[in-house]
Design an enzyme around this catalytic site. Structure first.
Site, PDB file in Angstrom:
ATOM      1  CD  GLU A 248      -2.915  -1.200   0.432  1.00  0.00           C
ATOM      2  OE1 GLU A 248      -3.046  -0.261  -0.382  1.00  0.00           O
ATOM      3  OE2 GLU A 248      -3.661  -2.185   0.450  1.00  0.00           O
ATOM      4  CB  CYS A 282      -1.812   6.971   1.306  1.00  0.00           C
ATOM      5  SG  CYS A 282      -2.891   5.817   2.126  1.00  0.00           S
TER       6      CYS A 282
HETATM    7  P1  NAD Z   1       9.850   6.985   4.474  1.00  0.00           P
HETATM    8  O1  NAD Z   1       9.697   6.589   3.072  1.00  0.00           O
HETATM    9  O2  NAD Z   1      11.245   7.046   5.038  1.00  0.00           O
HETATM   10  O3  NAD Z   1       9.036   6.022   5.462  1.00  0.00           O
HETATM   11  C1  NAD Z   1       7.700   5.670   5.251  1.00  0.00           C
HETATM   12  C2  NAD Z   1       7.382   4.519   6.220  1.00  0.00           C
HETATM   13  O4  NAD Z   1       8.153   3.387   5.860  1.00  0.00           O
HETATM   14  C3  NAD Z   1       7.777   4.801   7.665  1.00  0.00           C
HETATM   15  O5  NAD Z   1       6.803   4.251   8.507  1.00  0.00           O
HETATM   16  C4  NAD Z   1       9.111   4.094   7.863  1.00  0.00           C
HETATM   17  O6  NAD Z   1       9.278   3.634   9.194  1.00  0.00           O
HETATM   18  C5  NAD Z   1       8.981   2.929   6.936  1.00  0.00           C
HETATM   19  N1  NAD Z   1      10.246   2.529   6.354  1.00  0.00           N
HETATM   20  C6  NAD Z   1      11.188   3.340   5.827  1.00  0.00           C
HETATM   21  N2  NAD Z   1      12.211   2.599   5.326  1.00  0.00           N
HETATM   22  C7  NAD Z   1      11.901   1.305   5.564  1.00  0.00           C
HETATM   23  C8  NAD Z   1      12.547   0.069   5.281  1.00  0.00           C
HETATM   24  N3  NAD Z   1      13.714   0.008   4.610  1.00  0.00           N
HETATM   25  N4  NAD Z   1      11.954  -1.080   5.685  1.00  0.00           N
HETATM   26  C9  NAD Z   1      10.757  -1.057   6.313  1.00  0.00           C
HETATM   27  N5  NAD Z   1      10.091   0.080   6.603  1.00  0.00           N
HETATM   28  C10 NAD Z   1      10.654   1.246   6.225  1.00  0.00           C
HETATM   29  O7  NAD Z   1       9.194   8.399   4.597  1.00  0.00           O
HETATM   30  P2  NAD Z   1       8.591   9.201   5.792  1.00  0.00           P
HETATM   31  O8  NAD Z   1       9.276  10.511   5.842  1.00  0.00           O
HETATM   32  O9  NAD Z   1       8.490   8.440   7.063  1.00  0.00           O
HETATM   33  O10 NAD Z   1       7.137   9.394   5.219  1.00  0.00           O
HETATM   34  C11 NAD Z   1       6.945  10.221   4.095  1.00  0.00           C
HETATM   35  C12 NAD Z   1       6.427   9.501   2.907  1.00  0.00           C
HETATM   36  O11 NAD Z   1       5.980   8.197   3.190  1.00  0.00           O
HETATM   37  C13 NAD Z   1       5.225  10.248   2.415  1.00  0.00           C
HETATM   38  O12 NAD Z   1       5.590  11.121   1.407  1.00  0.00           O
HETATM   39  C14 NAD Z   1       4.272   9.207   1.957  1.00  0.00           C
HETATM   40  O13 NAD Z   1       4.379   9.019   0.568  1.00  0.00           O
HETATM   41  C15 NAD Z   1       4.739   7.938   2.581  1.00  0.00           C
HETATM   42  N6  NAD Z   1       3.805   7.404   3.572  1.00  0.00           N
HETATM   43  C16 NAD Z   1       2.739   6.767   3.090  1.00  0.00           C
HETATM   44  C17 NAD Z   1       1.829   6.221   3.959  1.00  0.00           C
HETATM   45  C18 NAD Z   1       0.618   5.513   3.441  1.00  0.00           C
HETATM   46  O14 NAD Z   1      -0.352   5.405   4.166  1.00  0.00           O
HETATM   47  N7  NAD Z   1       0.656   4.982   2.218  1.00  0.00           N
HETATM   48  C19 NAD Z   1       2.018   6.350   5.326  1.00  0.00           C
HETATM   49  C20 NAD Z   1       3.152   7.019   5.801  1.00  0.00           C
HETATM   50  C21 NAD Z   1       4.053   7.532   4.896  1.00  0.00           C
END
Ligand code: NAD
Length: 477
Positions: A248, A282
């Protein structure tokens, strides 16, 4: 008195602390709420063994018995709604009323999936006499799941509900920035009598945990919610080990406002939805494509209402929008708004953050954005609405489909013809007409294109956590 909970890992039915910890911050004032234990390699190995053992027990249990435990846990969470909501507001920033709704929504996921758990029917395929073909849906096996920080309780609920209702065990790595939502879920299941090992909770450096867990032979499915960039990384790891994934990922939801609706009513509804969770959803409505004949009225009404949204500490009664959840969002919003203004967009509300502690950002409205404004293609994931005029429905659909994302899309229209065209042509997993609710527990939710694949919720959601086995049985040989 309601307090922020003590934080633990949960492995094999027992709570664990660890030497290494990470601070959890309150986005409303940047104070430290608690210390989060970090799982060591040996904790992860224990979680893998526990999940394998838990899976054996849980998958062998009658679905109705499993459903009973899930429902019991859900009713415990309903009883604790105030306590859980309070933790969510502290660690995430959202207004308390929205936190309560999140807890209820999380419970609805558990309750729907528990109800479906007893209906994962297979089928018997007609055949010649003497042989029978049976299709069985079986729990796929232990799941490695990764939930994000934007909905600390309902995001983990989706994954735990799907896995447990299907008969799978799960290791959840919940978001380190907002761990209490998952902690409360685990506590409810512990109190509801879930067998040890079925649900395990870990925290740590996300990339280290995912790259260690996904390849392990115990893990049979990877479920992730987060950004497209991280989704691609995890999909690559999973592909190397031929593991199915449920992804997702990001969205950049278009909202098409047709010329046959009241633009003021559409704008007022849209502002409230944009403000929900400070836009960190999202499916948040973000790119508004408004028919040129309704454009001025829509923009005016949107801006007027946006300026009245009360931003503040989520614990205050009057607050309609809390701070964003972390400093990364503030920086991203600053960057996108500056870029849009530099490229000629009109910033009509908000736009600059107040000088105070906490990650506050006002509801910001930008109009007349050029296509090359970064915000038009990069998901703002924050309280930023982008409004542009369109000449026709065709024009709007083309613009809506122009990005690699395809998660949620919305439209306001009363025309059956418009609804038909939208239903046929919009590239999104979820299209909502005259409502900005993208999904409920009983409907399948997920994306197309780079917004991911697989579905959560609905009967489709449960089947993600099951594998299909065909049994051919010849009666005599
Ligand atoms: P990010 O891409 O670093 O992290 C997003 C999420 O993924 C976080 O919960 C983080 O803990 C997890 N994550 C990061 N790297 C990971 C890895 N290698 N393995 C497993 N989990 C990992 O970005 P962020 O600054 O935390 O969030 C910003 C972006 O993330 C937003 O622009 C948005 O697109 C996306 N986001 C989407 C949703 C959603 O509901 N689809 C939720 C939260 C964040």
């Amino acid at each position: 008195m309601t307090v922020y909970p003590e934080l633990y890992l949960y492995i094999a039915g027992a709570w664990r602390k660890s030497k290494e910890t990470l601070p959890v911050l309150n986005p409303a004032d940047e104070s430290v709420l608690g210390e989060l234990p970090i799982a060591s390699r040996s904790d992860l190995d224990d979680a893998l063994d526990a999940a394998a053992a838990g899976h054996k027990v849980w998958s062998a249990m009658a679905p109705a018995k499993r459903a009973e435990i899930i429902i019991r846990a859900s009713s415990i969470m309903r009883q604790r709604v105030e306590e859980i909501a309070y933790s969510l507001t502290l660690e995430h920033g959202k207004p308390l009323a929205q936190a309560r709704l999140e807890v209820q929504r999380g419970c609805e996921f558990f309750e729907w999936d528990a109800g479906e758990a007893v209906r994962t029917y297979g089928r018997v395929i007609p055949s010649e006499s003497g042989i029978r073909y049976m299709v069985l849906h079986q729990p796929i096996g232990p799941v490695a799941a990764f939930s994000p920080w934007n909905f600390p309780m309902s995001q983990p609920s989706r994954k735990i509900a799907g896995a447990l209702a299907a008969g799978c065990s799960i290791i959840l790595k919940a978001a380190e920035e907002t761990p209490a939502g998952a902690m409360h879920i685990v506590r409810a299941f512990h109190d509801a009598g879930l067998p040890p090992g079925v649900l395990n909770l870990v925290f740590g450096v996300p990339s280290e945990i995912s790259s260690y867990l996904i390849p392990q032979q115990q893990i049979r499915l990877v479920a992730f919610t987060g950004s497209t960039a991280v989704g691609k990384q995890l999909s690559e790891i999973a592909a190397r080990h031929v593991k199915p994934v449920l992804m997702e990922l990001g969205g950049h939801a278009p909202v098409i406002v047709c010329d046959d609706v009241d633009p003021v009513a559409a704008a007022q509804l849209s502002v409230l939805r944009k403000a929900r969770n400070a836009g960190q959803v999202c499916t948040s409505p973000t790119r508004f494509f408004v028919h040129k004949d309704r454009y001025q009225a829509f923009v005016k009404a949107f801006v007027e209402r946006a300026k009245t949204i009360v931003v503040g500490n989520g614990l205050a009664h009057s607050t309609e929008m809390g701070p964003v959840a972390n400093h990364r969002r503030v920086e991203a919003l600053d960057r996108l708004i500056t870029d849009a203004a530099d490229k000629g967009a009109r910033v009509l509300a908000g736009g600059t953050r107040p000088q105070c502690r906490g990650y506050y950002f006002p509801l910001t409205v930008a109009a007349d954005l050029p296509d090359d404004a970064l915000a038009m293609s990069e998901e703002p994931f924050g309280p930023l609405a982008l409004i542009n005029p369109v000449d026709s429905l065709d024009d709007a659909i083309e613009k809506a489909n122009s990005l690699p994302f395809g998660l949620a899309a919305y439209a306001f229209t009363h025309s059956a013809r418009n609804v038909h065209l939208l239903s046929e042509r919009i590239e999104a997993g979820n299209l909502s007409i005259n409502t900005l609710e993208a999904s409920v527990a009983e409907t399948p939710f997920g994306g197309v294109k780079e917004s991911g694949y697989g579905r959560e919720g609905g009967m489709e959601g449960l089947h993600q956590y099951m594998s299909i086995k065909n049994v051919s049985h010849r009666i005599a040989f």
